[in-house]
Design an enzyme around this catalytic site. Structure first.
Site, PDB file in Angstrom:
ATOM      1  N   ARG A  58       0.832  -1.207   0.000  1.00 12.55           N
ATOM      2  CA  ARG A  58       0.000   0.000   0.000  1.00 12.55           C
ATOM      3  C   ARG A  58       0.872   1.264   0.000  1.00 12.55           C
ATOM      4  NH1 ARG A  58      -5.463   1.746   0.601  1.00 12.55           N
ATOM      5  NH2 ARG A  58      -6.279  -0.370   0.681  1.00 12.55           N
TER       6      ARG A  58
ATOM      7  N   GLU B  90      -9.681   6.238   7.026  1.00 14.63           N
ATOM      8  CA  GLU B  90      -8.241   6.495   6.976  1.00 14.63           C
ATOM      9  C   GLU B  90      -7.833   7.747   6.188  1.00 14.63           C
ATOM     10  OE1 GLU B  90      -7.960   2.379   5.478  1.00 14.63           O
ATOM     11  OE2 GLU B  90      -6.130   2.280   6.662  1.00 14.63           O
TER      12      GLU B  90
HETATM   13  N1  MTE Z   1     -12.047   5.956  14.347  1.00 10.33           N
HETATM   14  C1  MTE Z   1     -12.094   5.708  15.673  1.00 10.33           C
HETATM   15  N2  MTE Z   1     -12.814   6.535  16.457  1.00 10.33           N
HETATM   16  N3  MTE Z   1     -11.410   4.670  16.229  1.00 10.33           N
HETATM   17  C2  MTE Z   1     -10.634   3.827  15.460  1.00 10.33           C
HETATM   18  O1  MTE Z   1     -10.040   2.890  15.985  1.00 10.33           O
HETATM   19  N4  MTE Z   1      -9.822   3.280  13.199  1.00 10.33           N
HETATM   20  C3  MTE Z   1      -9.533   3.790  11.860  1.00 10.33           C
HETATM   21  C4  MTE Z   1     -10.753   4.483  11.266  1.00 10.33           C
HETATM   22  N5  MTE Z   1     -11.319   5.409  12.208  1.00 10.33           N
HETATM   23  C5  MTE Z   1     -10.568   4.070  14.050  1.00 10.33           C
HETATM   24  C6  MTE Z   1     -11.324   5.147  13.536  1.00 10.33           C
HETATM   25  C7  MTE Z   1      -9.096   2.769  10.907  1.00 10.33           C
HETATM   26  S1  MTE Z   1      -7.479   2.305  10.924  1.00 10.33           S
HETATM   27  C8  MTE Z   1      -9.941   2.220   9.980  1.00 10.33           C
HETATM   28  S2  MTE Z   1      -9.395   1.116   8.828  1.00 10.33           S
HETATM   29  C9  MTE Z   1     -11.365   2.564   9.950  1.00 10.33           C
HETATM   30  O2  MTE Z   1     -11.726   3.483  10.972  1.00 10.33           O
HETATM   31  C10 MTE Z   1     -12.178   1.286  10.117  1.00 10.33           C
HETATM   32  O3  MTE Z   1     -13.526   1.519  10.168  1.00 10.33           O
HETATM   33  P1  MTE Z   1     -14.439   1.749   8.865  1.00 10.33           P
HETATM   34  O4  MTE Z   1     -13.964   0.801   7.831  1.00 10.33           O
HETATM   35  O5  MTE Z   1     -15.794   1.470   9.351  1.00 10.33           O
HETATM   36  O6  MTE Z   1     -14.218   3.175   8.461  1.00 10.33           O
HETATM   37  N1  HPA Z   2      -5.915  -2.400   4.510  1.00  8.40           N
HETATM   38  C1  HPA Z   2      -6.102  -2.753   5.800  1.00  8.40           C
HETATM   39  N2  HPA Z   2      -5.967  -3.962   6.248  1.00  8.40           N
HETATM   40  C2  HPA Z   2      -5.611  -4.915   5.372  1.00  8.40           C
HETATM   41  C3  HPA Z   2      -5.405  -4.618   4.025  1.00  8.40           C
HETATM   42  C4  HPA Z   2      -5.562  -3.298   3.564  1.00  8.40           C
HETATM   43  O1  HPA Z   2      -5.386  -2.961   2.383  1.00  8.40           O
HETATM   44  N3  HPA Z   2      -5.051  -5.762   3.406  1.00  8.40           N
HETATM   45  C5  HPA Z   2      -5.053  -6.707   4.389  1.00  8.40           C
HETATM   46  N4  HPA Z   2      -5.402  -6.208   5.565  1.00  8.40           N
HETATM   47 MO1  MOS Z   3      -7.204   0.321   9.422  1.00  6.71          MO
HETATM   48  S1  MOS Z   3      -5.156   0.474   9.446  1.00  6.71           S
HETATM   49  O1  MOS Z   3      -7.175  -0.526   7.858  1.00  6.71           O
HETATM   50  O2  MOS Z   3      -7.409  -0.938  10.557  1.00  6.71           O
END
Ligand code: MTE
Ligand code: HPA
Ligand code: MOS
Length: 770
Positions: A319, A721
């Site tokens: 990534r 993210e």
């Molecule tokens: N927001 C909060 N409040 N707490 C979290 O741990 N994790 C982040 C993001 N926002 C996180 C957060 C990460 S790393 C990801 S991948 C996404 O939330 C995962 O949730 P979603 O796929 O529902 O957005």
């Molecule tokens: N993002 C987050 N988590 C993951 C991914 C990715 O692209 N691939 C495997 N685990």
């Molecule tokens: Mo988020 S780093 O894809 O849990």
């Protein structure tokens, strides 16, 4: 879509508060350590390695066994099945067995009557080590050639020829530090023995299905003997995608062996010593460009510190490669990525998953080009943006079809008065010898989808009870991001019922099997669609029944505001549910979704790994004190694209939180290891995450008005993210402020995090000490 304002206020598209907001702030939200404790519950602690790389000559646990309150001690020998929690490659032992590979690695576990007794006993082991040479840093691993896999290469065109023929050329290096997740709720799990050899685990995990499988393999039982449940996490940020496995497996082991309930709540220091973090990177670049700063050819060599095991490092480093272009068309490009194995914690997923590090490289290149040509960095950014074909092909050959970066940048530039403030900052810097200001606008383009194609699937389970109330379950996990609220909004919208009628329930492997981690920001895209599919199946059955009842065609049945209409007749949603039950119609359904259009060949690093991109841009203004290196972010303006928002309030929360977390990564959060490889920053006393007072005093956030051109749930876009990377504008603005001391003629030597110390050193390299 036409909707009446009253409906908009309660369902999809509404800025509803997080379903647990009141519970979060009042303390009523139940996390695992708050759950009622069963009689006989035991507490665990781990014994950690004090050496970075060593043979274990002897592990004497007599004093641990004899310590007050200790009920049992477990080592690798007590594991009936596989001693491993590796998610992809099986190189991640639960308990080190004869060999330790980083300082902080788990060697054994203690189960005792209380937390304090378990932690005290864990320190009593007498361990004799025979040290082996340790590779701690990227450079040490590079010198020894310690790579997790062969270097990966992604390329398009002929970068070597383009570099040779370009009018201007520059090369350089950027070092980027790691980051601890610092979730408020540490790693924790509680395991309860069940009938037969079954075990039930409550875990703070982003990935219940993976824990189920790892625990089953560890115990040597089938997956159907293990159930993993998670109602909510107190933050995860990628740190609970794989790292939740250690507490889950050790509690399951103890519960299974002792036939007693067992809880393991990690001490914060142990958590930081044990668990992996964001990968630190060293990026070398070589770039050729024209008089306008337009890049003709560029070569990146990425190197990252992966730690002692593979974990998710291969996908994370992929990534990073995928985001080495950010929003820019690189006509001739080569990206080589080295994944170094080191004797440190096994680095892991962290919000952005390598993407932020990749983007930092190209943003540094642009800043360096601007300084070399004496141009404003924004002008250089603009000439390099992706555009219409043929300037729309990424280094991995995916066409950028949804590029709105130029529009967002233009809107933000005007809104934030970039030009006016640039002039004001120049005047300020001319008038002030000590304080200097800096400004930068940086964009973000973030690819949405797991790059491992098969992970892009999700399941859901919806029940409608005979009174019309709804039970919603799906494979996604709630970590504070508001996923449960968003998915419930979609189901309420589909049935046209109140949010209060949709019961949000804990994620469990017993209801939805074989799920992917809630990660890659794809939680609502995947689970929202799966839940909609389940709701639609039930709705179809209700429509058929209603059409019969109302003697009309199914096309004439309308769900609106809690009622189901057919011609002039109508029933409440609850009345129709009751009628369906009496008519012996099933009111329960699973739902499934898989992301369309995506494919990727990792062997060639070519394909369409991403369904779509999420975009954004931010302007940050900073001030530095050139005598101390202290710095502040004074003002931030940003515009971020969430497509057609399911919930603008939650989306803005994600944007603000992501930005501030990114700021912390790039300014104040510094992981510091001593020469023996021990992490010395393992508590908030030495590891500085942003405080509330670090939030920029002027912080203007705006959602881009638009919708996803792809058919996502509600035409929304993932938001978890991407906003973190908007904070790269802070790093660029700090670079700009430092460069001002040498009249913007020399590229500062500023690495990340730009701590006061680094800023001061960078300033002093540019001018003699005053
Ligand atoms: N927001 C909060 N409040 N707490 C979290 O741990 N994790 C982040 C993001 N926002 C996180 C957060 C990460 S790393 C990801 S991948 C996404 O939330 C995962 O949730 P979603 O796929 O529902 O957005
Ligand atoms: N993002 C987050 N988590 C993951 C991914 C990715 O692209 N691939 C495997 N685990
Ligand atoms: Mo988020 S780093 O894809 O849990």
């Amino acid at each position: 879509m036409d909707r009446e304002p009253a409906e908009v206020a309660t369902r999809a598209g509404a800025g509803l508060q997080h379903d647990s907001a009141a519970k979060h702030v009042s303390g009523a939200a139940v996390y695992i350590d708050d759950m009622p404790e069963l009689p006989g519950l035991l507490h665990m602690a781990l014994g950690l390695s004090a050496h970075a790389h060593a043979k274990i000559v002897s592990l004497d646990l007599k004093k641990v066994h004899a310590a007050p309150g200790v009920v049992a001690v477990f080592t690798a020998r007590d594991i009936p099945g596989r001693n491993d929690v590796g998610p992809v490659i099986h190189d991640d032992p639960i308990f080190a067995d004869g060999l330790v590979q980083y300082a902080g690695q788990s060697l054994f576990a203690v189960a005792a009557q209380t937390v304090e007794l378990a932690r005290a006993a864990a320190r009593l082991a007498v361990i004799v080590y025979e040290d082996l040479p340790a590779a701690l840093t990227i450079e040490q691993a590079r010198a020894l050639g310690l790579e997790l896999e062969k270097p990966q290469r992604m390329s398009r065109g002929d970068s070597a020829a383009a570099l040779k023929s370009a009018k201007h050329r520059l090369h350089g290096r950027l070092e980027i530090g790691g980051q601890d997740h610092f979730y408020l709720e540490g790693q924790v799990a509680m395991a309860l023995p069940q009938e037969d050899r079954d075990v039930q685990i409550f875990s703070s995990t982003q990935h219940p299905s993976e824990l189920q499988h790892l625990v089953a393999d560890m115990l040597g039982v089938p997956s159907n003997a293990v159930t993993v449940e998670v109602r909510r996490m107190g933050g995860a940020f990628g740190g609970k995608e794989t790292q939740a496995a250690l507490p889950a497996t050790v509690t399951a082991l103890a519960a299974s062996k002792l036939r007693r309930p067992v809880k393991f709540c990690m001490d914060r220091d142990d958590d930081m010593l044990l668990t992996g973090k964001r990968h630190d990177f060293v990026i070398d670049y070589d770039c050729g460009f024209d008089d306008d700063g337009r890049i003709e050819g560029v070569e990146f060599v990425l190197a990252s510190r992966c730690g002692y095991s593979t974990d998710l490092s291969l996908a994370i480093n992929d990534r990073a490669m995928f985001h080495s272009d950010n929003c820019y068309f690189l006509p001739h490009v080569s990206i080589v990525s080295h994944r170094y194995r080191t004797n440190t914690q096994s680095n892991t997923a962290f919000r952005g998953f390598g993407g932020p590090q990749g983007m930092m490289g190209v943003e540094r290149v642009i800043d360096a080009i601007a300084l070399k040509l004496g141009k404003d960095a924004l002008a250089v950014r603009k000439v390099n943006l992706y555009g219409p074909a043929p300037r729309n092909i990424t280094p991995y050959h995916q066409a950028v079809e949804d590029n709105i970066a130029p529009d967002i940048i233009a809107a933000l530039e005007a809104k934030a008065d970039y030009a006016g403030r640039r002039a004001a900052i120049a005047a300020f810097n001319a008038a002030n010898a000590v304080l200097k200001r800096g400004l930068a606008l940086t964009p973000v383009k973030f690819g949405i989808s797991f790059t491992t194609t098969h992970l892009n699937q999700a399941g859901a389970l919806v029940h409608v009870y005979a009174d019309g109330s709804v039970h919603l379950n799906h494979g996604g996990t709630e970590m504070g991001q508001g996923l449960f609220t968003k998915v419930a909004q979609m189901v309420a919208e589909e049935f046209q019922i109140e949010m209060a009628a949709v019961k949000i329930t804990a994620t469990t492997t017993a209801k939805v099997p074989n799920t992917s981690a809630t990660a890659a920001s794809a939680g609502s895209d995947l689970n929202g669609m799966a839940a909609l599919a389940a709701a639609r199946t039930i709705k179809e059955r209700l429509i058929a029944l209603a059409a019969k009842r109302f003697s009309c065609t199914p096309e004439n049945i309308v769900f609106r505001d809690g009622r189901v209409h057919g011609g002039t007749a109508s029933l409440s949603f609850g009345e129709l549910a009751r009628a369906a039950h009496l008519a012996r119609i099933s009111l329960s359904s699973t739902g499934f979704y898989k992301t369309p259009k995506i494919h990727y060949s990792r062997a060639e690093h070519r394909g369409r790994p991403f369904y779509y991109y999420a975009y954004g841009a931010a302007v940050s203004e900073v001030a530095i004190d050139t005598l101390t290196g202290e710095n502040r972010v004074l003002r931030v303006d940003l515009i971020h694209d969430v497509g057609r928002s399911i919930n603008p309030a939650l989306d803005l929360g994600q944007i603000e939180g992501g930005f501030v977390q990114g700021m912390g990564w790039l300014t104040s959060e510094e992981l510091w290891f001593d020469a023996s490889g021990k992490l010395r920053t393992h508590a908030p006393s030495t590891y500085k995450i942003p405080a509330a007072s670090d939030r920029p005093p002027v912080f203007n956030m705006e959602l881009w008005k638009g919708e996803n051109r792809e058919e996502t749930v509600h035409r929304s876009k993932a938001v978890g993210e991407p906003p973190l990377m908007l904070a790269i504008s802070v790093f660029s603005a700090l670079t700009d402020a430092v460069a001002s001391v040498a009249d913007h003629k020399i590229m500062p030597h500023l690495d990340a995090p730009a701590t006061p110390e680094r800023i001061l050193l960078a300033v002093e390299k540019l001018r003699p000490v005053l």
